[in-house]
Enzyme design. Structure first.
Site, PDB file in Angstrom:
ATOM      1  N   CYS A  21     -35.387  -2.263  23.233  1.00 17.73           N
ATOM      2  CA  CYS A  21     -34.307  -2.467  23.657  1.00 17.73           C
ATOM      3  C   CYS A  21     -34.771  -0.646  24.154  1.00 17.73           C
ATOM      4  O   CYS A  21     -33.964  -0.061  23.560  1.00 17.73           O
ATOM      5  CB  CYS A  21     -33.133  -2.464  24.781  1.00 17.73           C
ATOM      6  SG  CYS A  21     -31.792  -2.253  25.565  1.00 17.73           S
ATOM      7  N   LEU A  22     -35.317  -0.240  25.157  1.00 12.76           N
ATOM      8  CA  LEU A  22     -35.703   1.528  25.412  1.00 12.76           C
ATOM      9  C   LEU A  22     -35.200   1.855  26.217  1.00 12.76           C
ATOM     10  O   LEU A  22     -36.322   1.420  27.690  1.00 12.76           O
ATOM     11  CB  LEU A  22     -37.135   1.739  24.310  1.00 12.76           C
ATOM     12  CG  LEU A  22     -37.057   3.308  24.332  1.00 12.76           C
ATOM     13  CD1 LEU A  22     -35.936   4.278  22.878  1.00 12.76           C
ATOM     14  CD2 LEU A  22     -38.391   3.801  23.149  1.00 12.76           C
TER      15      LEU A  22
END
Lengths: 149, 576
Positions: free
Chosen positions: A86-87
């Protein structure tokens, strides 16, 4: 299809002057597919571990972000058990001016600074928020167990 | 059969038609149905034009009209600020079409505001293609000497091809328009309209412009797209958010979809938006489980944990708070002394209190279930009414083939179905509304209205489901009737002033086909059908009246703050 100039140049630069603690090697038979190894940053629970990732440059790259996934198991609130990350820059904050190098550096930074407020792995994030010390210990154990050569 | 008979028929027709227009016309708002009702030349009913208290003013706009508004607004602002219309448009979009605020801010700091909005007022600073010697595009790594490049005022320079690629992706794939930023990572400068125009292909530009147009509706509080699938209309309704406590702004799109302008949900008159929200949340929480809990569990008197007893003795120890109590009387276990495993105590104060508390929570549940069951029942019936519509369509065909009623004259059945469905939806929401009302005389009045409407609705429903004597619905359903097969009674109609286009019959077949042998039973059937029609029309008119009464009174009550609410309007928590 011929490989775009951008990918060739980026690959050349990555090989010539690699970022510290990061290696990225393209496959011989598919120059859009990279084997990546990131070493765990110092003073992080991942220190001492070598984390394998895969990175793929889709057809639309650099207009679309590369696809990156952890292959080594890791205990981290922003990385789920399938290794998905999750970036923001891998999603809506992607800019075509970003590169493989910048993406990998961001992932390295994410290892140093987990963000349990924006979790992907909910159980890990919960653990991190409720008992950070214990969660960090678990992360250390996982690193020792899965990320040592 | 003589010509005279037909004259009689004709007179009958006319009478009934006139009645139809009396009862049937006042609620119609689409022109299509008026056509049918207007054939009797009935006097226009005055209250058709009177706005009812529960109705709101609204307008349906087509995309063209929305374009026209924007052009007007943009021209106005461009005139005041003395800038290009494109710039005025971008500024307006940034300020969400708040003209006053834009002009005020702009007058204070023209440059700052333009920059924030991504507007380049100075034509000199407008991004333009340039060939820069020794430049390598950071995106494609191309360094051709004759390559055209472009930089916004942030000076992040990229080649033309990359820009085109990027904008295509943003516009065509991601549907973005107003907020497309410079390609450089983290740069917040907005790509202005003129630059987009320079770079992209005509079809992408068209999409970009249409996306920009859509943002006008999205940004405006007085406009909403109709939520029906593929609907192209937008609704304009000037209703302030505090008015939503007094009225349900139901609007009807040109596509036929009826929805609440306040929350976008399908029409939920007379229950106001905020109560609908609480209600739906409550239903999602515990509608199904509530039943089971009520039947199978008790609550710990101390911590209110829900406990299911699945065996063992009556000496309960709450797992959560460790409170010890008796399952039978719910009093504390300590009072039971040595009379273990056997509770014969009833009068102890503590156990009375305990039972009271439990009774109270039980009562709350039962109260909720009372309203929920009725709400769900009307919802279910409304769902079933689509079946009723189908059956009605078959009935309507059957009626046309067995009687002298024309296509237009059997429309009363379909209309009755519509009225029924509409009233069921209203009834459904009256139950969620009533759930939040506190018990007083006003509530009793509300419930009277509710009961009257409910009875009228059930009567009408029953009547519509009842088979029509002498009309064989099954055989009509089995054999699809083509216009040629239909008995030709349409000439009666033509005489009655029905537009000839309605009659599908060639004039050659318009001779009466009835022979004396079947005329007797068919006259009987005819009579019973006319009788039924009258009944349906009566009942339908009554349902409509009841619905209007209920809605008007509820809305007026909301305006006058006549309804006592037993709920906190901010949190949705019920008072005791």
């Amino acid at each position: 299809m011929a490989l775009p100039k951008r990918i060739i140049k980026e690959t050349e630069r990555l090989m010539a002057e690699p970022a510290p603690g990061i290696s990225a090697t393209p496959h011989d038979d598919n120059l859009r597919y990279f084997d990546v190894v990131i070493s765990g940053p110092q003073q992080s629970p991942f220190e001492g571990g070598d984390f394998k990732l895969e990175l793929f440059l889709p057809e639309e790259y650099p207009m679309a972000p590369p696809k990156v996934r952890f292959l080594t198991k890791i205990y981290h609130p922003n990385i789920d058990k399938l290794g998905r990350i999750c970036l923001d820059i891998l999603k809506d904050k992607w800019s075509p001016a970003l590169q493989i190098r910048t993406v990998l550096l961001s992932i390295q930074a994410l290892l140093s600074a987990p963000n349990p407020d924006d979790p992907l792995a909910n159980d890990v994030a919960q653990h991190w928020k409720e008992n950070e010390k214990d969660a960090i210990q678990t992360a250390r154990n996982w690193t020792a167990q899965h990320a040592h050569a | 059969m003589s010509a005279m008979d037909y004259d009689d028929d004709y007179m009958d027709d006319d009478d009934v038609d006139e009645y139809d227009s009396d009862t049937g016309m006042d609620v119609d708002d689409d022109g299509e149905d008026d056509y049918g009702a207007g054939d009797g030349f009935a006097p226009v009913v005055a209250d058709r034009d009177v706005k009812k208290p529960y109705e709101v003013d609204f307008k349906v706009h087509s995309t063209d009209e929305i374009v026209a508004f924007q052009t007007k607004e943009v021209a106005h602002v461009a005139g005041i600020l003395g800038c290009l219309p494109e710039h005025a448009a971008t500024l307006l979009r940034t300020f969400k079409w708040n003209k006053e605020r834009l002009i005020e801010r702009y007058m204070e700091d023209p440059e700052g505001e333009s920059e924030k909005a991504g507007v380049v007022m100075d034509a000199q600073k407008q991004a333009k293609f340039a060939i820069v010697k020794g430049f390598e595009c950071p995106i494609c790594c191309n360094d051709d000497a004759d390559m055209e490049t472009l930089a916004l005022h942030c000076e992040h320079r990229f080649c033309r091809d990359c820009y085109a690629h990027y904008l295509n992706e943003k516009v065509a794939e991601q549907g973005e328009s107003r907020r497309i930023q410079c390609m450089s990572a983290g740069c917040k400068v907005v790509v202005d309209e003129i630059t987009v125009e320079k770079v992209v292909a005509p079809e992408i530009l068209a999409k970009y412009r249409s996306l920009l147009l859509r943002t006008y509706v999205d940004d405006s509080v007085h406009l909403k797209w109709c939520p029906a699938p593929d609907c192209v209309y937008a609704i304009e309704c000037h209703i302030a958010s505090n008015q939503l406590l007094e009225v349900v702004p139901t609007v009807r799109c040109k596509c036929g979809h009826q929805f609440c302008f306040g929350c976008g949900l399908p029409d939920h008159q007379p229950c106001i938006c905020v109560l609908v929200r609480f209600w739906l949340k409550k239903c999602a929480d515990d509608s199904e489980t509530a039943n089971w809990i009520s039947a199978n569990t008790k609550e710990c008197m101390k911590c209110m944990s829900t406990i299911e007893k699945n065996g063992g003795c009556n000496h309960m120890t709450c797992k959560k708070c460790k409170h010890e109590f008796c399952w039978v009387c719910l009093g504390p276990w300590s009072d039971h002394g040595t009379a273990w495993y056997n509770c014969n105590r009833f009068d102890e104060k503590a156990s009375i209190d305990a039972r009271d508390t439990q009774a109270k929570s039980r009562q709350a549940l039962e109260r909720y279930l009372h309203y929920y069951n009725r709400y769900a029942n009307h919802e279910q019936s409304a769902k079933l009414s689509s079946e009723l519509l189908e059956k009605t369509a078959i009935k309507m065909e059957a009626l046309q083939s067995t009687s002298t009623l024309s296509w237009i004259e059997v429309q009363f059945l379909r209309k009755a179905c519509d009225v029924l469905l509409e009233s069921r939806m209203t009834l459904k929401w009256t139950y969620s509304f009533a759930y939040f009302l506190s018990r007083d005389n006003m509530t009793a009045l509300f419930e009277d209205n509710q009961r009257d409407l409910e009875m009228a609705v059930e009567n009408l429903n029953e009547l519509l489901e009842r088979p029509i004597p002498g009309v064989d619905v099954a055989s009509t359903a089995a054999t699809t009737i083509t216009p040629q097969q239909q008995p030709s009674h349409h000439h009666v109609n033509n005489g009655a002033g029905t537009p000839t286009s309605m009659s599908k019959e060639p004039s050659a077949t318009s001779l009466p086909p009835l022979t004396p042998s079947h005329s007797t039973p068919s006259v009987l059937v005819e009579d019973s059908i006319r009788d039924l029609r009258q009944q349906v029309l009566d009942k339908m008119g009554y349902v409509k009246t009841r619905r209007e009464v209920l809605l008007s009174d509820t809305t007026q009550g909301l305006r006058e703050h006549r309804w006592g609410m037993n709920v906190d309007m901010k949190t949705g928590i019920l008072f005791d």
